[in-house]
Design a protein around this motif. Structure first.
Motif, PDB file in Angstrom:
ATOM      1  N   SER A   1     -34.720 -17.148 -17.117  1.00 16.56           N
ATOM      2  CA  SER A   1     -33.479 -16.713 -17.046  1.00 16.56           C
ATOM      3  C   SER A   1     -32.417 -17.423 -18.001  1.00 16.56           C
ATOM      4  CB  SER A   1     -33.106 -16.186 -15.586  1.00 16.56           C
ATOM      5  OG  SER A   1     -32.856 -17.700 -15.073  1.00 16.56           O
ATOM      6  N   GLY A   2     -32.634 -18.567 -18.345  1.00 15.22           N
ATOM      7  CA  GLY A   2     -31.659 -19.599 -18.855  1.00 15.22           C
ATOM      8  C   GLY A   2     -30.587 -19.927 -17.985  1.00 15.22           C
ATOM      9  N   TRP A   3     -31.058 -20.258 -16.733  1.00 18.70           N
ATOM     10  CA  TRP A   3     -30.296 -20.589 -15.604  1.00 18.70           C
ATOM     11  C   TRP A   3     -29.330 -19.515 -15.242  1.00 18.70           C
ATOM     12  CZ3 TRP A   3     -32.949 -23.611 -18.934  1.00 18.70           C
ATOM     13  CH2 TRP A   3     -33.666 -24.733 -18.451  1.00 18.70           C
ATOM     14  N   TYR A   4     -29.914 -18.389 -15.029  1.00 22.96           N
ATOM     15  CA  TYR A   4     -28.870 -17.310 -14.561  1.00 22.96           C
ATOM     16  C   TYR A   4     -28.524 -17.164 -13.201  1.00 22.96           C
ATOM     17  CZ  TYR A   4     -26.700 -12.926 -14.078  1.00 22.96           C
ATOM     18  OH  TYR A   4     -25.990 -11.678 -13.856  1.00 22.96           O
ATOM     19  N   PRO A   5     -29.301 -17.507 -12.170  1.00 21.22           N
ATOM     20  CA  PRO A   5     -29.115 -17.328 -10.789  1.00 21.22           C
ATOM     21  C   PRO A   5     -27.715 -18.394 -10.680  1.00 21.22           C
ATOM     22  CG  PRO A   5     -31.258 -17.721 -11.014  1.00 21.22           C
ATOM     23  CD  PRO A   5     -30.673 -17.668 -12.189  1.00 21.22           C
ATOM     24  N   ALA A   6     -26.782 -18.110  -9.704  1.00 14.99           N
ATOM     25  CA  ALA A   6     -25.566 -18.695  -9.433  1.00 14.99           C
ATOM     26  C   ALA A   6     -26.112 -20.051  -8.686  1.00 14.99           C
ATOM     27  CB  ALA A   6     -24.491 -18.029  -8.648  1.00 14.99           C
ATOM     28  N   TYR A   7     -26.937 -19.937  -7.657  1.00 15.52           N
ATOM     29  CA  TYR A   7     -27.798 -21.094  -7.167  1.00 15.52           C
ATOM     30  C   TYR A   7     -28.847 -20.508  -6.213  1.00 15.52           C
ATOM     31  CZ  TYR A   7     -25.455 -18.799  -2.922  1.00 15.52           C
ATOM     32  OH  TYR A   7     -24.957 -17.710  -1.855  1.00 15.52           O
ATOM     33  N   PHE A   8     -29.636 -21.472  -5.675  1.00 15.71           N
ATOM     34  CA  PHE A   8     -30.834 -21.334  -5.146  1.00 15.71           C
ATOM     35  C   PHE A   8     -30.657 -21.695  -3.563  1.00 15.71           C
ATOM     36  CE2 PHE A   8     -32.147 -21.292  -9.325  1.00 15.71           C
ATOM     37  CZ  PHE A   8     -33.334 -20.528  -9.439  1.00 15.71           C
ATOM     38  N   ALA A   9     -31.457 -21.043  -2.430  1.00 21.13           N
ATOM     39  CA  ALA A   9     -31.199 -21.420  -1.236  1.00 21.13           C
ATOM     40  C   ALA A   9     -32.686 -21.507  -0.617  1.00 21.13           C
ATOM     41  CB  ALA A   9     -30.252 -20.509  -0.452  1.00 21.13           C
ATOM     42  N   VAL A  10     -32.849 -21.892   0.565  1.00 18.76           N
ATOM     43  CA  VAL A  10     -33.849 -21.912   1.388  1.00 18.76           C
ATOM     44  C   VAL A  10     -33.565 -21.233   2.622  1.00 18.76           C
ATOM     45  CG1 VAL A  10     -35.853 -23.421   2.792  1.00 18.76           C
ATOM     46  CG2 VAL A  10     -34.871 -24.102   0.612  1.00 18.76           C
TER      47      VAL A  10
ATOM     48  N   ARG B   1     -34.144 -11.036 -13.367  1.00 18.30           N
ATOM     49  CA  ARG B   1     -33.992 -10.157 -14.469  1.00 18.30           C
ATOM     50  C   ARG B   1     -33.362  -8.935 -14.081  1.00 18.30           C
ATOM     51  NH1 ARG B   1     -40.058 -10.353 -17.188  1.00 18.30           N
ATOM     52  NH2 ARG B   1     -40.013 -12.603 -17.659  1.00 18.30           N
ATOM     53  N   ALA B   2     -33.514  -8.338 -12.949  1.00 20.86           N
ATOM     54  CA  ALA B   2     -32.900  -7.092 -12.675  1.00 20.86           C
ATOM     55  C   ALA B   2     -31.460  -7.283 -12.265  1.00 20.86           C
ATOM     56  CB  ALA B   2     -33.416  -6.385 -11.394  1.00 20.86           C
ATOM     57  N   ALA B   3     -31.011  -8.400 -11.709  1.00 15.03           N
ATOM     58  CA  ALA B   3     -29.697  -8.758 -11.518  1.00 15.03           C
ATOM     59  C   ALA B   3     -28.984  -8.867 -12.681  1.00 15.03           C
ATOM     60  CB  ALA B   3     -29.511  -9.928 -10.360  1.00 15.03           C
ATOM     61  N   ARG B   4     -29.573  -9.736 -13.656  1.00 17.31           N
ATOM     62  CA  ARG B   4     -28.867 -10.171 -15.066  1.00 17.31           C
ATOM     63  C   ARG B   4     -28.523  -8.575 -15.659  1.00 17.31           C
ATOM     64  NH1 ARG B   4     -31.914 -13.884 -18.719  1.00 17.31           N
ATOM     65  NH2 ARG B   4     -33.341 -12.409 -18.476  1.00 17.31           N
ATOM     66  N   GLU B   5     -29.506  -7.803 -15.826  1.00 21.83           N
ATOM     67  CA  GLU B   5     -29.352  -6.385 -16.583  1.00 21.83           C
ATOM     68  C   GLU B   5     -28.203  -5.650 -15.827  1.00 21.83           C
ATOM     69  OE1 GLU B   5     -30.474  -3.499 -19.095  1.00 21.83           O
ATOM     70  OE2 GLU B   5     -31.032  -5.850 -19.190  1.00 21.83           O
ATOM     71  N   ALA B   6     -28.225  -5.691 -14.565  1.00 11.91           N
ATOM     72  CA  ALA B   6     -27.149  -4.858 -13.810  1.00 11.91           C
ATOM     73  C   ALA B   6     -25.780  -5.698 -13.832  1.00 11.91           C
ATOM     74  CB  ALA B   6     -27.417  -4.798 -12.161  1.00 11.91           C
ATOM     75  N   GLY B   7     -25.754  -6.991 -14.226  1.00  7.18           N
ATOM     76  CA  GLY B   7     -24.528  -7.554 -14.449  1.00  7.18           C
ATOM     77  C   GLY B   7     -23.979  -8.023 -12.842  1.00  7.18           C
ATOM     78  N   MET B   8     -25.154  -8.374 -12.174  1.00  3.53           N
ATOM     79  CA  MET B   8     -24.653  -8.922 -10.739  1.00  3.53           C
ATOM     80  C   MET B   8     -25.104 -10.406 -10.797  1.00  3.53           C
ATOM     81  SD  MET B   8     -23.353  -6.670  -8.662  1.00  3.53           S
ATOM     82  CE  MET B   8     -23.834  -7.241  -7.061  1.00  3.53           C
ATOM     83  N   PRO B   9     -24.132 -11.224 -10.164  1.00  2.58           N
ATOM     84  CA  PRO B   9     -24.478 -12.622  -9.867  1.00  2.58           C
ATOM     85  C   PRO B   9     -25.683 -12.570  -8.871  1.00  2.58           C
ATOM     86  CG  PRO B   9     -22.177 -12.191  -9.682  1.00  2.58           C
ATOM     87  CD  PRO B   9     -22.694 -10.820  -9.813  1.00  2.58           C
ATOM     88  N   VAL B  10     -26.635 -13.655  -8.816  1.00  2.00           N
ATOM     89  CA  VAL B  10     -27.669 -13.520  -7.925  1.00  2.00           C
ATOM     90  C   VAL B  10     -27.870 -15.121  -7.373  1.00  2.00           C
ATOM     91  CG1 VAL B  10     -29.302 -13.947  -9.580  1.00  2.00           C
ATOM     92  CG2 VAL B  10     -29.965 -12.885  -7.470  1.00  2.00           C
ATOM     93  N   ALA B  11     -28.214 -14.997  -6.035  1.00  2.00           N
ATOM     94  CA  ALA B  11     -28.821 -16.152  -5.219  1.00  2.00           C
ATOM     95  C   ALA B  11     -30.300 -15.949  -4.764  1.00  2.00           C
ATOM     96  CB  ALA B  11     -27.700 -16.637  -4.279  1.00  2.00           C
ATOM     97  N   ILE B  12     -31.095 -16.954  -5.164  1.00  2.00           N
ATOM     98  CA  ILE B  12     -32.430 -16.763  -5.080  1.00  2.00           C
ATOM     99  C   ILE B  12     -32.606 -17.651  -3.524  1.00  2.00           C
ATOM    100  CG2 ILE B  12     -34.807 -16.924  -5.738  1.00  2.00           C
ATOM    101  CD1 ILE B  12     -33.572 -14.611  -6.902  1.00  2.00           C
TER     102      ILE B  12
END
Length: 324
Positions: free
Chosen positions: A217-226, A179-190
């Protein structure tokens, strides 16, 4: 203007990026540098410390460039969020200065090593509010969003290409960071960490945690990782799950197959077998071509990253590689 924020190259078909290795464990155990609260961001406060970090990242970026692979270049900010920096004695000015300094250092490294054949993407690293292994205090999603926005908003005003949230162990914190990344307009990987049974510390499966973030988030993260888990800790059949196969693009492995509890209570470094780890990640890449980011975490060093890179090249895939 951030170079890749509008189009992350690790999302390209056929791409493969390396990360660096285990920054904190390398500094602590191999270079003998004291890290209060395991905080590498302390080194950003002095010229000498920044030289140490620059040397570390130069080694890894150079390895990726030699192999013709891309590189995900992390900032040394896993512990640079408000609670941890308060423990380190930072005031608001120092909190901002250190986080901005981390991106400036990464940009200098990129300017030295990036080539047309080895793209370097700057990942602004966000770590968990509490412990990366144990859920000592569980925030709501909105509490996590409010908390992490302090750091993420700073990164949005730098040359960082995306937010990389590492060692997240329950879905509400991941939702808040997103949520914070989307609000800031930043792509995010979790990037989640899993226990030896393949589940998060919360008990959630990787698929369940990813789905919770995507639905919110409506599928906002660019991708996920481990990250911060050995390949043997991945749940049996994990890659057969449609959610995992579609959304997980990164794996940053620990050198050791020991549990988090065992590693946390150890006074020595278990660096495992670099060549074996390289082969394990290379095999996973060959079986799961959506994996475009491979690298190391606790206990890994440049040997592990080079082994992972060689294995990736040997797979015959078109690659761009990164290291943590």
């Amino acid at each position: 203007m951030p170079k890749y924020r509008a189009a992350l190259p690790q999302l390209d078909e056929g791409a493969l990026f390396l990360t660096d290795a285990g920054l904190e464990t390398t500094l602590l155990f191999r270079e003998g540098i004291d890290l209060p609260h395991f905080a590498a961001c302390e080194l950003l406060r002095t010229d000498e410390g920044r030289d140490v970090l620059r040397s570390y990242f130069n080694r890894h970026a150079a390895a990726a460039t030699r192999l013709g692979l891309g590189f995900v270049l992390d900032t040394a900010t896993w512990r640079a969020n408000p609670d941890w920096t308060a423990r380190l004695g930072y005031d608001a000015h120092e909190f901002e200065r250190v986080n901005r300094s981390s991106v400036l250092l990464a940009d200098k490294v990129r300017r030295v090593w990036e080539t047309d054949g080895s793209r370097i993407v700057i990942a602004a690293v966000v770590g968990p509010r509490a412990d990366g292994y144990v859920i000592s205090e569980r925030q709501s999603a909105q509490q996590a969003a409010d908390y992490h926005s302090w750091q993420i908003d700073l990164f949005a005003d730098t040359e960082a290409d995306f937010i990389s949230a590492l060692t997240i162990n329950y879905s509400e914190e991941a939702i808040g960071i997103t949520r914070a990344a989307r609000e800031a307009g930043m792509p995010v990987a979790i990037s989640f960490t899993v226990e030896t049974d393949g589940r998060l510390a919360s008990g959630e499966s990787l698929s369940e945690a990813i789905s919770a973030v995507d639905i919110d988030s409506g599928w906002y993260p660019a991708y996920f990782a481990v990250n911060c888990a050995h390949p043997t800790h991945l749940a049996e059949g994990m890659w057969d799950d449609d959610v995992v196969r579609r959304r997980v693009r990164g794996l940053r492995a620990n050198a050791s197959s020991s549990s988090h509890a065992e590693l946390d209570n150890s006074d020595t470094l278990d660096d495992g077998n670099p060549e074996e780890l390289g082969c394990q990640l290379g095999d996973l890449r060959r079986a799961n071509h959506q994996l475009t980011v491979l690298g190391g975490c606790c206990g890994c060093d440049i040997r592990h990253i080079e082994a992972i890179g060689r294995s990736a090249v040997a797979s015959g895939s078109s690659v761009d590689v990164a290291a943590d």
